[in-house]
Scaffold this motif. Structure first.
Motif, PDB file in Angstrom:
ATOM      1  N   TYR A 241       0.823  -1.203   0.000  1.00 21.10           N
ATOM      2  CA  TYR A 241       0.000   0.000   0.000  1.00 21.10           C
ATOM      3  C   TYR A 241       0.861   1.259   0.000  1.00 21.10           C
ATOM      4  N   GLN A 242       2.007   1.204   0.672  1.00 20.84           N
ATOM      5  CA  GLN A 242       2.902   2.369   0.703  1.00 20.84           C
ATOM      6  C   GLN A 242       3.461   2.678  -0.679  1.00 20.84           C
ATOM      7  N   GLU A 243       3.617   1.655  -1.494  1.00 21.16           N
ATOM      8  CA  GLU A 243       4.102   1.855  -2.859  1.00 21.16           C
ATOM      9  C   GLU A 243       3.014   2.410  -3.774  1.00 21.16           C
ATOM     10  N   GLU A 244       1.765   1.961  -3.560  1.00 23.15           N
ATOM     11  CA  GLU A 244       0.678   2.296  -4.477  1.00 23.15           C
ATOM     12  C   GLU A 244      -0.060   3.588  -4.126  1.00 23.15           C
ATOM     13  N   PHE A 245      -0.029   3.981  -2.840  1.00 22.73           N
ATOM     14  CA  PHE A 245      -0.838   5.113  -2.410  1.00 22.73           C
ATOM     15  C   PHE A 245       0.000   6.133  -1.641  1.00 22.73           C
ATOM     16  N   GLN A 246      -0.549   7.343  -1.531  1.00 20.39           N
ATOM     17  CA  GLN A 246       0.107   8.398  -0.753  1.00 20.39           C
ATOM     18  C   GLN A 246      -0.399   8.314   0.691  1.00 20.39           C
ATOM     19  N   GLY A 255      -4.880  -4.114  16.543  1.00 20.69           N
ATOM     20  CA  GLY A 255      -3.749  -4.930  16.111  1.00 20.69           C
ATOM     21  C   GLY A 255      -3.458  -4.859  14.627  1.00 20.69           C
ATOM     22  N   LYS A 256      -4.273  -4.113  13.860  1.00 20.31           N
ATOM     23  CA  LYS A 256      -4.048  -3.991  12.419  1.00 20.31           C
ATOM     24  C   LYS A 256      -3.822  -2.533  12.057  1.00 20.31           C
ATOM     25  N   PRO A 257      -2.932  -2.266  11.100  1.00 23.24           N
ATOM     26  CA  PRO A 257      -2.700  -0.876  10.694  1.00 23.24           C
ATOM     27  C   PRO A 257      -3.947  -0.265  10.045  1.00 23.24           C
ATOM     28  N   GLN A 258      -4.302   0.918  10.484  1.00 23.10           N
ATOM     29  CA  GLN A 258      -5.340   1.699   9.808  1.00 23.10           C
ATOM     30  C   GLN A 258      -4.644   2.844   9.112  1.00 23.10           C
ATOM     31  N   ILE A 259      -4.723   2.849   7.788  1.00 21.93           N
ATOM     32  CA  ILE A 259      -3.989   3.835   7.008  1.00 21.93           C
ATOM     33  C   ILE A 259      -4.908   4.967   6.580  1.00 21.93           C
ATOM     34  N   HIS A 260      -4.356   6.168   6.548  1.00 25.13           N
ATOM     35  CA  HIS A 260      -5.025   7.334   5.979  1.00 25.13           C
ATOM     36  C   HIS A 260      -4.275   7.695   4.707  1.00 25.13           C
ATOM     37  N   VAL A 261      -5.020   7.756   3.611  1.00 25.04           N
ATOM     38  CA  VAL A 261      -4.445   7.989   2.287  1.00 25.04           C
ATOM     39  C   VAL A 261      -4.982   9.303   1.729  1.00 25.04           C
TER      40      VAL A 261
END
Length: 290
Positions: A241-246, A255-261
């Motif tokens: 996800y770090q490669e595909e999104f900002q 226990g799971k990463p919650q990402i803000h894009v």
């Protein structure tokens, strides 16, 4: 009274350029100064508090030239640094009297009335005979507010004031600052985004000595309105996800990463539109996305 900062620069002997062409106009009320450690916030605060020289630029507070008329500034300045020392075994009352004398209050009756008023204002009057060195962190910060209000200042500067405070003490501190901000200029320097959102209508964001944003908190949120999406992902998926999104931030939720894009266009594949926060603005600015 208006505080105007124009083209302010400061570079230390070790080569660190702490302030780079800072331009700000700050009016009465609560003003939040956000930035990570090393952003230049404390350098700006120390310069405003007449504790260090600037290399170039100007600062005016009303009709006062802050960089040249330091004594005049100190008469109307209240300053609460990130850390401050106290004399051991000295009570709150005695220490406030001592500081008031240093600030020119020679008349004991006037000084006593002011000290008692300040201790009541910060809810420390019943603890006035205790040594300040024995106070809890929150009590000590409230004492810090009391000492910086000696003489009814026109400019109050507080540097990282709520770091380490429990939620109850933080709320009490918020209430005191909000009341002060109704009458004078209060600059709140912090890396805690929540502090700024809850207290301030105007703000600035700094990083590496530069000013990245200056304006209202509402306008800051408008910069990212409809452009923040969130999703919970597996830890193993995070690099992809770090490669595909900002990705501007991620934190563990259950226990799971919650990402803000950050995205100019809508995202599918399990993403949902997130409610914009100042934290999102902060990270988007640091990543130069807005």
């Amino acid at each position: 009274m208006i505080l105007t900062i124009t083209q302010l620069n400061k570079q230390y002997a070790n080569g660190v350029h702490a302030l780079k062409d800072i331009n700000l106009t700050i009016e009465k009320g609560m003003f939040g100064l956000l930035g990570p450690n090393g952003a230049g916030k404390s350098s700006l605060m120390r310069t405003l508090a007449t504790l260090q020289e600037a290399d170039s630029g100007t600062i005016t507070l009303g009709e006062i030239n802050v960089l040249k008329e330091k004594d005049e500034v100190r008469k109307i300045l209240g300053y609460l640094p990130q850390e401050f020392g106290v004399y051991p075994r000295t009570s709150a009352t005695d220490l406030l009297h001592h500081l008031a004398v240093l600030k020119g209050f020679d008349q004991k009756k006037e000084r006593t009335e002011m000290v008692d008023y300040l201790l009541q204002k910060v809810n420390l009057y019943e603890h006035r005979k205790k040594a300040v060195s024995s106070y809890s962190g929150g009590m000590r910060q409230r004492f810090g507010i009391a000492q910086c209000l000696i003489g009814s200042p026109k400019l109050v500067i507080v540097d990282e004031p709520t770091a380490g405070l429990d939620p109850g003490e933080r709320n009490r501190f918020y209430n005191i600052l909000s009341e002060i901000g109704e009458q004078v200029i209060v600059i709140l320097s912090t890396h805690i985004v929540q502090d700024v959102r809850e207290l301030c209508t105007n703000m600035a964001i700094m990083d590496k000595g530069m000013l990245l944003y200056s304006g209202t908190t509402d306008n800051a949120l408008d910069l990212i309105k409809g452009k923040i999406f969130e999703k919970r992902v597996d830890k193993a998926e995070l690099p992809q996800y770090q490669e595909e999104f900002q990705i501007i931030s991620n934190k563990l939720v259950g226990g799971k990463p919650q990402i803000h894009v950050f995205s100019e266009s809508s995202l599918n594949n399990g993403f949902i539109k997130a409610e914009e926060t100042l934290e999102d603005v902060f990270f988007a600015k640091l990543n130069q996305l807005i």
